[in-house]
Design a protein around this motif. Structure first.
Motif, PDB file in Angstrom:
ATOM      1  N   PRO A  32      56.355  70.653  23.983  1.00  0.00           N
ATOM      2  CA  PRO A  32      57.273  71.048  25.059  1.00  0.00           C
ATOM      3  C   PRO A  32      57.004  70.252  26.323  1.00  0.00           C
ATOM      4  CG  PRO A  32      56.415  72.984  23.939  1.00  0.00           C
ATOM      5  CD  PRO A  32      55.629  71.805  23.411  1.00  0.00           C
TER       6      PRO A  32
ATOM      7  N   TYR B  58      63.998  60.650  26.284  1.00  0.00           N
ATOM      8  CA  TYR B  58      64.057  62.083  26.002  1.00  0.00           C
ATOM      9  C   TYR B  58      65.443  62.493  25.493  1.00  0.00           C
ATOM     10  CZ  TYR B  58      63.618  67.139  26.648  1.00  0.00           C
ATOM     11  OH  TYR B  58      63.601  68.495  26.446  1.00  0.00           O
TER      12      TYR B  58
ATOM     13  N   TYR C  70      64.771  64.628  21.697  1.00  0.00           N
ATOM     14  CA  TYR C  70      63.401  65.135  21.684  1.00  0.00           C
ATOM     15  C   TYR C  70      63.380  66.659  21.574  1.00  0.00           C
ATOM     16  CZ  TYR C  70      58.445  65.244  23.190  1.00  0.00           C
ATOM     17  OH  TYR C  70      57.086  65.422  23.265  1.00  0.00           O
ATOM     18  N   GLU C  71      64.253  67.318  22.312  1.00  0.00           N
ATOM     19  CA  GLU C  71      64.255  68.778  22.341  1.00  0.00           C
ATOM     20  C   GLU C  71      64.628  69.388  20.986  1.00  0.00           C
ATOM     21  OE1 GLU C  71      66.975  69.489  25.498  1.00  0.00           O
ATOM     22  OE2 GLU C  71      68.707  68.692  24.424  1.00  0.00           O
ATOM     23  N   GLU C  72      65.305  68.617  20.136  1.00  0.00           N
ATOM     24  CA  GLU C  72      65.705  69.147  18.834  1.00  0.00           C
ATOM     25  C   GLU C  72      64.566  69.136  17.820  1.00  0.00           C
ATOM     26  OE1 GLU C  72      69.569  68.119  17.307  1.00  0.00           O
ATOM     27  OE2 GLU C  72      70.280  67.490  19.282  1.00  0.00           O
TER      28      GLU C  72
ATOM     29  N   HIS D  94      63.547  75.961  18.090  1.00  0.00           N
ATOM     30  CA  HIS D  94      64.787  76.251  18.805  1.00  0.00           C
ATOM     31  C   HIS D  94      65.642  77.266  18.036  1.00  0.00           C
ATOM     32  CE1 HIS D  94      65.656  72.699  16.190  1.00  0.00           C
ATOM     33  NE2 HIS D  94      66.693  73.453  15.843  1.00  0.00           N
TER      34      HIS D  94
ATOM     35  N   ASN E  59      70.780  75.594  23.677  1.00  0.00           N
ATOM     36  CA  ASN E  59      69.368  75.259  23.887  1.00  0.00           C
ATOM     37  C   ASN E  59      69.182  74.034  24.763  1.00  0.00           C
ATOM     38  OD1 ASN E  59      68.605  77.224  21.908  1.00  0.00           O
ATOM     39  ND2 ASN E  59      68.911  75.729  20.267  1.00  0.00           N
ATOM     40  N   SER E  60      70.189  73.184  24.800  1.00  0.00           N
ATOM     41  CA  SER E  60      70.002  71.837  25.331  1.00  0.00           C
ATOM     42  C   SER E  60      69.883  71.805  26.849  1.00  0.00           C
ATOM     43  CB  SER E  60      71.162  70.932  24.899  1.00  0.00           C
ATOM     44  OG  SER E  60      72.358  71.294  25.553  1.00  0.00           O
ATOM     45  N   LEU E  61      69.122  70.822  27.330  1.00  0.00           N
ATOM     46  CA  LEU E  61      68.986  70.606  28.767  1.00  0.00           C
ATOM     47  C   LEU E  61      70.351  70.290  29.379  1.00  0.00           C
ATOM     48  CD1 LEU E  61      67.000  70.142  31.193  1.00  0.00           C
ATOM     49  CD2 LEU E  61      67.046  67.716  30.558  1.00  0.00           C
TER      50      LEU E  61
END
Length: 451
Positions: free
Chosen positions: A71, A102, A107-109, A113, A125-127
């Motif tokens: 994270p 990013y 990256y967040e995936e 999640h 969920n996404s930024l």
């Protein structure tokens, strides 16, 4: 452009390669301080220490020098009217290289999640969604600001840049020009025709039982050859492409099994084979892997072989049915199957820029820390999202399309969009959508005047 960094990692090399492709310019990395110091022209110092005044200096955040996935704490701030993050020191306010990495690696995936009802990464969920920039090609906007002459003039005034040294590269270091990429998913090639007696009889009885007499009558008229099938929009699409000189890509579902999500005509039906072969002779054609392939990985290779045999040409393009993919497994399967271009980078639940960019980029396998040969082509608009997910009327969808058109044209880049033959036919359920599409194409790609 020369970029100095004390360490050249796969992540940093990936971003440099992306920038070089995006700007159609030579961008080189070095960790040799003497070479960097002696170089002339536009230089970017990506390190903790400044070398002087004739450079853009960005003090890096750790992301591009790490080798794990964890994270990341992100705080957005305003940068010249737009959101930015990874605020840092130097003479540029944020680490644009790490921010690009990013976003385009998704990256967040890779982090834990929430999934949506179809088992996909939920856009909430996404930024980009949380911070309100999902509707913008933010990376394109950042890069336009980064390259713009005003920034070089500011650097000349405040940081000692020799702007004359930069002029030869100026023509290359510019945002991309606007282009439009129309694509089509052929999930269900015909509504009534070529489905066989059993399926049509069952459909007719269902319409009658539900009191849908017009639908029942329309089915009989089509099967009797007195009306065109409601989903048969192929000749109309051909004429549109000729008139506006567009270069579309068609994706065909050729799965053999039928279930709740896989409902196309059997790939061995003569009409289906003729449709695929005729389309592939005129346009770029790709695979639309079945829903079942998401549960049985071997199906992608099997369906690709079927489509290639039907098309009579090699098939190197793909887009996931229902935009159903997981990082990194799905893309690895595509690479192993021989797919070179994927067009799934967007959401199947809302329109917008999933990777915050309107330009193709190579997929980076974050777990293996390597750039692959799979080129991703993002889309920002899908008719089904507007209609079924966002509940927009055709008129509201046209407004949405025009927003994306102006956003991409202003920043420079490629506007990818998905349409279905079902929306462009004569089914009353989709009344008005054909007009919206033609109206938009006429505005985005006006026909050339006769010479």
């Amino acid at each position: 452009m020369l970029i100095y960094s004390p360490a050249i990692t796969p992540r940093l090399q990936y971003v440099a390669d992306f920038l070089a492709g995006y700007c159609r310019a030579e961008i080189r990395l070095t960790k040799d301080a003497q070479e960097y110091g002696a170089a002339e022209g536009w230089k970017l110092n990506y390190s903790d220490s400044s070398f002087g005044e004739d450079e853009i200096h960005i003090v890096p955040v750790p992301l591009l020098f790490e080798h794990d996935i964890h994270p990341v704490s992100i705080e957005c701030f305003e940068f010249e009217g737009e959101k930015a993050f990874f605020k840092t020191a130097g003479n540029f306010p944020f680490d644009i290289l790490a921010a690009i990495f990013y976003l385009i690696t998704r990256y967040e995936e890779y982090l834990p999640h929430e999934k949506d009802e179809y088992g996909r990464y939920a856009h909430r969920n996404s930024l980009a969604y949380k911070e309100g920039f999902l509707h913008l090609p933010l990376i394109n906007i950042w890069l336009k600001k980064f390259w713009e002459p005003r920034r070089r003039e500011d650097a000349k005034e405040h940081k000692g840049f020799n702007v004359s040294d930069l002029q030869p590269a100026t023509s290359n270091l510019e945002p991309q020009t606007f282009s439009l990429l129309p694509t089509y998913d052929i999930d269900i090639a015909w509504s009534y025709r070529h489905k066989g007696l059993v399926r049509n009889a069952g459909g007719w009885l269902k319409s009658v039982a539900g009191g849908e007499w017009k639908d029942a009558g329309r089915r009989l008229m089509v099967l009797a050859g007195r009306k065109q099938d409601p989903y048969d929009s192929y000749d109309w699409m051909d004429e549109l492409h000729r008139k506006y000189e567009t270069d579309p890509v068609y994706f065909f579902h050729v799965g053999k099994s039928r279930n709740r999500y896989d409902k196309n005509i059997h790939p061995q039906h003569p009409a289906m084979r003729q449709l695929v072969a005729g389309t592939a002779s005129r346009y770029k054609t790709g695979l639309h892997p079945s829903w079942q392939s998401g549960d049985e990985p071997g199906k992608i290779r099997e369906e690709l072989a079927v489509l290639q045999e039907m098309a009579g040409v090699p098939v190197i393009r793909s887009r996931q049915h229902f935009i159903r993919f997981q990082m990194p497994g799905t893309f690895r399967q595509l690479v192993e199957a021989g797919i070179e271009h994927d067009y799934s980078m967007g959401y199947g639940s809302i329109n917008g820029f999933r990777a915050s960019v309107a330009a193709p980029f190579y997929w980076y396998d974050l777990e293996r820390e390597e750039q692959t040969r799979l080129l991703l082509h993002p889309f920002c608009f899908m008719d089904a999202n507007s209609c079924f997910e966002q509940k927009l009327t055709p008129g509201q969808a046209l407004d949405e399309l025009m927003h994306y058109y102006h956003a991409v044209k202003s920043a420079g880049g490629c506007m990818g969009m998905i349409w279905h033959n079902t929306f462009l036919g004569t089914d009353p359920l989709f009344a008005g959508w054909l007009d919206v599409y033609e109206r938009f194409i006429s505005l985005a790609c006006p026909p050339r005047l006769p010479s």
